[in-house]
Each structure stands twice: as C-alpha cells, then as structure tokens.
Design a protein around this motif. Structure first.
Motif, PDB file in Angstrom:
ATOM      1  N   ASP A 242      -7.729  15.118  -7.451  1.00 47.78           N
ATOM      2  CA  ASP A 242      -8.131  13.849  -8.133  1.00 47.78           C
ATOM      3  C   ASP A 242      -9.649  13.938  -8.354  1.00 47.78           C
ATOM      4  O   ASP A 242     -10.346  15.036  -7.946  1.00 47.78           O
ATOM      5  CB  ASP A 242      -7.647  12.683  -7.389  1.00 47.78           C
ATOM      6  N   GLN A 256       0.544   5.411 -11.033  1.00 45.09           N
ATOM      7  CA  GLN A 256      -0.607   4.465 -11.440  1.00 45.09           C
ATOM      8  C   GLN A 256      -0.296   3.669 -12.552  1.00 45.09           C
ATOM      9  O   GLN A 256      -0.564   2.341 -12.510  1.00 45.09           O
ATOM     10  CB  GLN A 256      -1.767   5.381 -11.184  1.00 45.09           C
ATOM     11  N   HIS A 293     -10.327   2.802  -8.731  1.00 44.76           N
ATOM     12  CA  HIS A 293     -10.411   3.799  -9.524  1.00 44.76           C
ATOM     13  C   HIS A 293     -11.237   3.401 -10.817  1.00 44.76           C
ATOM     14  O   HIS A 293     -11.802   2.056 -10.829  1.00 44.76           O
ATOM     15  CB  HIS A 293      -8.883   4.141 -10.083  1.00 44.76           C
ATOM     16  N   SER A 363     -12.093   6.565  -1.938  1.00 47.78           N
ATOM     17  CA  SER A 363     -12.298   6.340  -3.444  1.00 47.78           C
ATOM     18  C   SER A 363     -12.746   4.779  -3.579  1.00 47.78           C
ATOM     19  O   SER A 363     -13.035   4.378  -4.783  1.00 47.78           O
ATOM     20  CB  SER A 363     -10.847   6.374  -4.331  1.00 47.78           C
TER      21      SER A 363
END
Length: 373
Positions: A242, A256, A293, A363
């Motif tokens: 990622d 996702q 994200h 993240s």
C-alpha cells in the motif's frame, strides 16, 4: 471473440479450482494475514485519542458531538478529561449504538452521554427530536472509516481476513443494499468505475469483467472468500504494497471500493463537514477529524481550506486553476475563503509508540481547526 471466450474459461477454471481446494482443506480463512489484515481480532483501540482530546480542549459545561462513536474510546476520554461535559454520541451501527446506551447508564457518565442512531445526514432530524438547536456545540469529532469491531466480525462482511457473507453495510441492514446485491446487479462499466474511483484500483476493468463473467457462468458472489479468491485469480497470488509500503492482499482495494459505495461514505463525509459548521457555536467551536485513506482526507482538507463549490469539496485541486484569468482578485479570494482556521501547520500522524501499540493506526491522519465565521 474466441480469445475472450478462452480467457474467460481459463479464469473460471482457476477460480473453481481455488474454491474446491479451499473446501477440501477446510482451513480457517486468513487471506494472507498481514499488518493491514491481522488474522486474530484485536481489541478496539481509539486512534490518536489523546491528541484529538487535546485539540478539542473540552471545557466545563461544554457540549460536544462524537459523530462516529464506535466503541466509545474517544468519548470516554473526553468525558474523563472534563467531568462537566456532555457528549452526543452518533453512530449508524446498531452495535455501536448499544455500546453508547450502556455507557450512558454507567455511574460516572449518567446524563452525560446522549446516544443517537443514524448517519450524518440523519443528524438534523435526530437533534430536532431532542430539541437541540443549531450552533449548540463547542466541539465536533470525526473518526472516519470502519471500526475494528466491524472488521473483526466475520458476519459483517468487511474483512478479507475472515470469511463471511458479503454484506458491508455499516447499519447492519437497516437500509440500502449489501455488497453481494450490488455485485449481482451492477453493470460492468459502472462496477469498473466504482473500483477505479473509490478503490484507486488500476486493474478495475479486469476485475469488473471477471465478476460479471463469474456471476453469469456460475452463481452470485455472496461471501468475502469468494470475492477475494476471484480477485486473486485475476491479479495473481502475489502481494501488493500500500501507500505506506505495507504488504496487503490484492483484493484490498476492491473491498474498500465496495464498502465506500455500499455505505455512500464520501457523500456522507462531505455532508458531515458541511453540517459541522452549523453544529458549532458561531466562533471558536472546534473540529477534529481523523481519516484513514486519501479519499477521506482530501474531502476534509478541501473543506478546511475553503476549496468548496456549492457545498461540495472541489473535485479538482486548486493548482489546476488559473488565478491569472480573473481581473477581480476579491472575487477569486471569495471562492477559496475558508470558514476555518487550522490549528497546526502539518497533518498530524501517530507516533512510533502508538503504531507499536496499535498497528491499525499507521495510516491515520488528524486535522484540527477552529471555526472563525
């Protein structure tokens, strides 16, 4: 046409072989457990909790709204940090709502937690039912995305690491359609666009075509294992990395994208950011938003920077705008004037000690701002 038929047949053979091997081995499904999809369920740990409360600066008699209650970690910390505060606890997940109701009955928090069940877009009606007028709150807290509770429960259908029904609805089916229903009905072109936009998946067309071919040739894709195996058959068994260079399953972006689409997450986030201005006091009300994200963070960042067009985060970054094309600087400035003053210069990330305690925080990004209009 013949080449496409041969390729489809080969794909289906690989997919069916994987399903047969899985059934024969009857092994627990861990889908290559990695740092991003641990095989064992971890207890829910609130991310950037102390930092979030520090930026909210709770004060005696203050009223705050936790827009994403989850397991209540942030709310509990806020209430403990200032015993005379009240928190309105919102969540669309009935499980989280039950936890909020239990917290409201605890001796230390009795009368200080107001549970509310619904999405961001339901909040005006929920507050109206409680006779709470606009601009009543001193602070608003967002913790976007799925909670550990949702990911770790196989029956919810969010996780690649646990086999279960392909559901993904955050509200446990109170409204909308499941991810399995979407895959059973959606057109190939629409599915490819969802995977490309919401999952940032480069192989969106290949995956969409494989899903449509699979449902036509075999049956509905109804479990997380079936979807993960199909994507792996299309893209191969190797692992990706990622944006943080962590190993991840090849189907992570597909999951996702479907989750965001099923729950209308980005529209709800945008609405929540607009609503925050109406919830907070006219000046000095505080906003804290934690994202996981880039799609979430972009919406939050553009709202805070004033890069909003008719209440919606501008889909184009300002670097592509030609400011020299206008002869009215004040008019151009009015388009990008923000209602917020950010409380820090750079986005806030978890430190090494928090990441060591809770790998799912890696993240996370926190942005905090104060209302100035």
């Amino acid at each position: 046409m013949m080449a496409n038929a041969i390729r489809a047949q080969q794909l289906m053979q690989r997919f069916l072989t994987r399903l047969r091997l899985t059934a024969i081995q009857n092994r627990p499904y861990t889908a290559a457990a990695t740092a991003s999809t641990p095989a064992e369920a971890a207890p829910h740990v609130p991310v950037l909790c102390e930092t979030a409360i520090e930026y909210l600066q709770p004060k005696p008699g203050g009223k705050y709204i936790d827009m994403t209650f989850g397991a209540g970690g942030h709310t509990r910390k806020l209430l403990d940090s200032c015993p005379e505060t009240t928190v309105y606890a919102l969540d669309r997940d009935p499980v989280a709502h039950q936890l909020a109701q239990r917290m409201s009955q605890e001796q230390n928090y009795e009368g200080r937690v107001i549970p509310m069940l619904g999405k961001f877009s339901d909040l005006p009606q929920l507050l109206q039912a409680l006779d709470v007028p606009p601009r009543s709150f001193d602070g608003v807290l967002f913790d976007f995305g799925c909670s550990s509770m949702q990911f770790d429960e196989a029956a919810r259908g969010f996780s690649i690491a646990h086999d279960g029904p392909l559901d993904m609805r955050m509200d446990c089916g109170r409204g909308g359609v499941s991810a399995a229903d979407v895959l059973a009905r959606i057109e190939e072109a629409d599915l490819a666009r969802i995977l490309r936009v919401y999952g940032e998946e480069k192989a969106a067309k290949k995956i969409a075509r494989a899903i449509v071919e699979a449902r036509n040739a075999l049956q509905r894709i109804e479990t997380t294992r079936q979807l993960a195996d199909l994507v792996a058959a299309v893209l191969g068994e190797g692992h990706r990395r990622d944006k943080l260079q962590r190993p991840s399953h090849v189907a992570t972006k597909t999951f996702q994208a479907l989750r965001i689409f099923v729950n209308n997450e980005l529209n709800e986030i945008n609405y929540g950011m607009v609503l925050a201005q109406e919830l907070l006091l006219r000046a000095q009300g505080r906003l804290v938003a934690i994202t996981f994200h880039s799609l979430e963070d972009t919406i939050v960042k553009r709202h805070l920077n004033g890069n909003v067009i008719e209440g919606v985060a501008n889909p184009l970054p300002l670097k592509y705008s030609g400011h020299d094309l206008t002869h009215d600087p004040e008019l151009m400035e009015s388009f990008v004037r923000s209602n917020w003053r950010q409380l820090h210069r750079h986005v806030i990330l978890p430190d090494a000690s928090e990441i060591a305690r809770n790998s799912r925080s890696r993240s996370a990004k926190l942005r905090a701002a104060v209302k100035i209009k």
